[in-house]
Enzyme design. Structure first.
Site, PDB file in Angstrom:
ATOM      1  N   GLU A   1      -1.497  71.505   4.689  1.00 48.16           N
ATOM      2  CA  GLU A   1      -0.238  71.095   5.263  1.00 48.16           C
ATOM      3  C   GLU A   1      -0.484  70.267   6.499  1.00 48.16           C
ATOM      4  O   GLU A   1      -1.414  70.522   7.251  1.00 48.16           O
ATOM      5  CB  GLU A   1       0.624  72.304   5.635  1.00 48.16           C
ATOM      6  CG  GLU A   1       2.033  71.893   6.059  1.00 48.16           C
ATOM      7  CD  GLU A   1       2.909  73.068   6.446  1.00 48.16           C
ATOM      8  OE1 GLU A   1       3.860  73.324   5.717  1.00 48.16           O
ATOM      9  OE2 GLU A   1       2.627  73.715   7.455  1.00 48.16           O
TER      10      GLU A   1
ATOM     11  N   HIS B   1       3.402  82.477   6.992  1.00 41.09           N
ATOM     12  CA  HIS B   1       3.267  81.033   6.757  1.00 41.09           C
ATOM     13  C   HIS B   1       3.151  80.774   5.261  1.00 41.09           C
ATOM     14  O   HIS B   1       2.662  81.620   4.518  1.00 41.09           O
ATOM     15  CB  HIS B   1       2.017  80.492   7.454  1.00 41.09           C
ATOM     16  CG  HIS B   1       2.244  80.232   8.909  1.00 41.09           C
ATOM     17  ND1 HIS B   1       2.164  78.981   9.465  1.00 41.09           N
ATOM     18  CD2 HIS B   1       2.591  81.070   9.912  1.00 41.09           C
ATOM     19  CE1 HIS B   1       2.435  79.057  10.749  1.00 41.09           C
ATOM     20  NE2 HIS B   1       2.693  80.316  11.050  1.00 41.09           N
TER      21      HIS B   1
ATOM     22  N   ASN C   1       7.891  80.789   7.399  1.00 37.92           N
ATOM     23  CA  ASN C   1       7.895  79.329   7.392  1.00 37.92           C
ATOM     24  C   ASN C   1       8.105  78.810   5.974  1.00 37.92           C
ATOM     25  O   ASN C   1       7.503  79.316   5.023  1.00 37.92           O
ATOM     26  CB  ASN C   1       6.572  78.795   7.922  1.00 37.92           C
ATOM     27  CG  ASN C   1       6.402  79.065   9.400  1.00 37.92           C
ATOM     28  OD1 ASN C   1       7.223  79.727  10.023  1.00 37.92           O
ATOM     29  ND2 ASN C   1       5.330  78.542   9.961  1.00 37.92           N
TER      30      ASN C   1
ATOM     31  N   HIS D   1      -0.323  77.355   2.322  1.00 40.95           N
ATOM     32  CA  HIS D   1       0.618  76.257   2.520  1.00 40.95           C
ATOM     33  C   HIS D   1       0.725  75.497   1.209  1.00 40.95           C
ATOM     34  O   HIS D   1      -0.278  75.256   0.550  1.00 40.95           O
ATOM     35  CB  HIS D   1       0.111  75.299   3.605  1.00 40.95           C
ATOM     36  CG  HIS D   1       0.201  75.857   4.989  1.00 40.95           C
ATOM     37  ND1 HIS D   1      -0.837  75.784   5.878  1.00 40.95           N
ATOM     38  CD2 HIS D   1       1.209  76.481   5.635  1.00 40.95           C
ATOM     39  CE1 HIS D   1      -0.465  76.332   7.025  1.00 40.95           C
ATOM     40  NE2 HIS D   1       0.765  76.773   6.904  1.00 40.95           N
TER      41      HIS D   1
ATOM     42  N   ASP E   1       5.286  74.060  15.586  1.00 45.83           N
ATOM     43  CA  ASP E   1       4.407  74.629  14.560  1.00 45.83           C
ATOM     44  C   ASP E   1       2.926  74.424  14.939  1.00 45.83           C
ATOM     45  O   ASP E   1       2.622  73.909  16.017  1.00 45.83           O
ATOM     46  CB  ASP E   1       4.771  73.945  13.223  1.00 45.83           C
ATOM     47  CG  ASP E   1       4.359  74.757  12.014  1.00 45.83           C
ATOM     48  OD1 ASP E   1       3.986  75.922  12.169  1.00 45.83           O
ATOM     49  OD2 ASP E   1       4.419  74.200  10.886  1.00 45.83           O
ATOM     50  N   HIS E   2       2.031  74.780  14.027  1.00 47.84           N
ATOM     51  CA  HIS E   2       0.569  74.714  14.228  1.00 47.84           C
ATOM     52  C   HIS E   2       0.086  73.709  15.280  1.00 47.84           C
ATOM     53  O   HIS E   2       0.370  72.522  15.193  1.00 47.84           O
ATOM     54  CB  HIS E   2      -0.119  74.303  12.918  1.00 47.84           C
ATOM     55  CG  HIS E   2       0.000  75.319  11.846  1.00 47.84           C
ATOM     56  ND1 HIS E   2      -0.932  76.311  11.644  1.00 47.84           N
ATOM     57  CD2 HIS E   2       0.967  75.505  10.919  1.00 47.84           C
ATOM     58  CE1 HIS E   2      -0.547  77.046  10.622  1.00 47.84           C
ATOM     59  NE2 HIS E   2       0.607  76.605  10.155  1.00 47.84           N
TER      60      HIS E   2
HETATM   61 ZN   LIG Z   1       1.749  77.244   8.657  1.00 46.01          ZN
END
Ligand SMILES: [Zn+2]
Length: 358
Positions: A180, A262, A284, A223, A107-108
């Protein structure tokens, strides 16, 4: 259209491209769940089995660190690298036993965290040299805080490297709101929460010739789960971007881009359906699955409180043993079941439920 046949195990390379293309054809997307330990990974694989649809298991930077163990020193991203690799190896070891196809992703990754993904790619290249396929299916770089030219130039370099293993790169254009994984974007300027079709075209032109990529576009998605009405979701941005790129580059496909949604947690079934119809192939989900895991455990702790005060002694007698209530497997399994059920629900909302054969 006939269901897509997939082999159990980790989906990589051309098979992943085929999978995303099929998702766009039949208007479905795959849930991507953030996993922080083997129990979450197993629960996700159980969901794929129940939904008869592949799931994406992803590891965030701090999720990877947690997978490796919070007591590990994370200097030079060592713990996060080890945790990502351990998580991927775990999924690879058990996926075939579950009999399900699964996509492995990180992820990110912001600019300052690049040494983490560098380490994971290095491990992936060693794995590739041995097995002829990459350890992970795809990685994400989130350089959305950088100027667009830097974002795309760095992304292009990474894509060139992982394309040699036929891996896919997820990039981010615009900023996902909310908070997040320790990154707080809740104060970000409003216009940045919406990706422009011009930026999407620039990404298409820069990355398209290099390899396979997906775009986490911002359309007001955030998020975390918040009270309704804070930010307006505009999935039409995704549609506008597809039309813009198609007409500018005369693509044969109506959906030249594959989008990632997301912050899927807290979205309504209608919002999800609309986004998926515009070429979203991956959504996500983290906050909702965190809750789905924690809620049944909290209920158990409340209901069995009298059996969890000490090792001996409960309402049935002062010397009665509580071992079978204390055993963490009892309540961890409840969390796993909660997570599985929530992911199966996501598969239904995303339209992937039952659309595959394996
Ligand atoms: Zn994300």
């Amino acid at each position: 259209m006939a269901p897509l046949k997939l082999k159990p195990g980790v989906v990589t390379g051309d098979a992943l491209l085929e999978l995303f293309a099929y998702c766009k054809q039949v208007d479905c997307a795959l849930p991507s769940v953030n996993v922080i330990g083997s129990h979450g990974a197993n629960a996700a694989l159980a969901a794929a089995r129940e939904a008869q649809a592949p799931v994406i298991i992803q590891f965030s930077h701090t999720g990877s660190q947690f997978y490796g163990g919070k007591s590990l020193d994370n200097a030079a991203q060592k713990a996060s690298i080890a945790g990502s690799v351990a998580g991927a190896m775990h999924v690879r070891a058990v996926a075939a036993a579950y009999g399900v196809p699964v996509v492995l992703h990180t992820d990110h990754c912001a600019k300052k965290l690049l040494p983490w993904v560098d380490g994971v790619i290095e491990a992936g290249e060693a794995y590739f040299a041995k097995h002829g396929e990459p350890l992970f299916s795809s990685h994400m770089l989130d350089l959305s805080e950088e100027p667009i030219a830097d974002n795309l130039e760095i992304s292009r370099k990474y894509l060139a490297r992982i394309a040699k293993m036929k891996m896919t790169l997820e990039i981010e254009l615009g900023v996902t709101g909310g908070e997040e994984d320790g990154v707080d974007n809740s104060g970000v300027e409003h216009s940045k929460l919406y990706t422009s079709p011009e930026d999407v075209l620039l990404a298409y032109d820069t990355l398209g010739p290099v390899g396979s990529f997906t775009v986490a576009a911002s359309f007001g998605n955030t998020h975390g789960v918040y009270a309704a009405g804070n930010v307006k979701l505009k999935p039409s941005i995704l549609h506008d971007s597809q039309v813009f790129v198609k007409s500018a580059r005369k693509t044969t496909s109506d959906e030249p881009l594959s989008f990632v949604f997301h912050g899927g947690s807290g979205s309504t079934a209608e919002e999800i359906k609309e986004a998926v119809s515009y070429g979203v192939v991956k959504m996500n989900i983290d906050t909702d699955t965190q809750w789905a895991f924690t809620d049944p455990i909290k209920k158990y702790m409340d209901e069995k409180g009298a059996y969890l005060k000490s090792q001996l002694g409960n309402p049935e007698g002062p010397e009665k043993p509580n071992k079978k209530y204390i055993d963490p497997r009892v309540w961890l399994q409840l969390g796993e079941k909660g997570l599985t059920a929530r992911l199966v629900q996501a598969c239904k909302e995303l339209g992937s439920f039952g659309k595959f054969e394996f």
